[in-house]
Design an enzyme around this catalytic site. Sequence first.
Site, mmCIF file in Angstrom:
data_model
loop_
_atom_site.group_PDB
_atom_site.id
_atom_site.type_symbol
_atom_site.label_atom_id
_atom_site.label_comp_id
_atom_site.label_asym_id
_atom_site.label_seq_id
_atom_site.Cartn_x
_atom_site.Cartn_y
_atom_site.Cartn_z
ATOM 1 N N HIS A 202 48.666 29.025 43.751
ATOM 2 C CA HIS A 202 47.427 29.773 43.554
ATOM 3 C C HIS A 202 47.410 31.022 44.422
ATOM 4 C CE1 HIS A 202 44.302 26.866 41.635
ATOM 5 N NE2 HIS A 202 45.497 26.661 41.130
ATOM 6 N N GLU B 5 45.290 30.429 35.148
ATOM 7 C CA GLU B 5 43.847 30.635 35.210
ATOM 8 C C GLU B 5 43.568 32.088 35.584
ATOM 9 O OE1 GLU B 5 45.116 28.737 37.969
ATOM 10 O OE2 GLU B 5 45.347 26.862 36.874
#
Length: 316
Positions: A38, A105
């Site tokens: 991330h 995402e």
Amino acid sequence: MTHIGYHASHEQYDPRTLRDLAIRAEAAGFAAIKCSDHLQPWSERQGHSGHAWAWLGAAMAGTTVPFGNIAAPGYRYHPAVMAQAAATLAQMFPGRFWLAIGTGEALNEGVTGAAWPDKPERNARLRECFDVMHALLRGRTVTHRGRVTVVEARLWSLPDTPPPLFGAAATPETARFLGGWAEGLLTLGGDPVQVARVIDAFREGGGAGKPVHIQHAISWADTQDQAMANALDQWAPVAIGGEINWDIRRPSDFDLLGQFVGPDRIGRAVRVSADPGLHRADLAALADLGADTIFVHNVGRNQEAFIDMAGRDLLG
């Protein structure tokens, strides 16, 4: 035989602490470790997000167990660059690294400023990235022009055996799409009935006989009240579910949504219990689905206590 692994959450710990937790997890008896890749955490309260690939080299050097990573090629990372990183780890640590690739995402991949596509388009891009990476990891020179562009790319430092490229799926539809070409499946844990639907779809789509890894989120603490408090504090935003998780760009917006998640809803994403026996039974039920490795993610900040408990009560 199903192995039990430890999920190292970059979103919740600084890289140095997370490396030490990985070392502690192996010492406690966890048979494998995985992490996510991330740029930002799911919540401002989580507060961290180290660079997964830099961390993997340090963490693997301090341990002996297999490691995996889940990342999204084609946005923040060009697929040739990601393939180079995977090849380097696999060459340094033979037989110890696997990679799962997913569609990503907006929270992490939208930072480049490129348009964030819908799910079908992200799926198509993922397949192109897989083909590019798969060829590069086998020493081929790749030129490809499509959703991603690659011109005369070649990897020069290759492992003896390419690291397996898994596909990541949270739904039966995506799992079926992956089955015919991904070299394994990484999916989420939870209700065994729901997990079985995802695994069955993967196998029906062409994944029969391929390995399956599960990331299973729990919240354990000494008391039920503390386990629930930990889950709501750290993982409520992720429990929103649906496509919204893939389309929101800011941790602060996830925190706003997390306010609508209470004890009745958090259980859809996290198994909350102070009872090690219940967690052990859940792992056994997931193992019965044919999982090769189940990576347990305790979402609270009580990682040292969790690892010690797991060594006593979950890993024997």
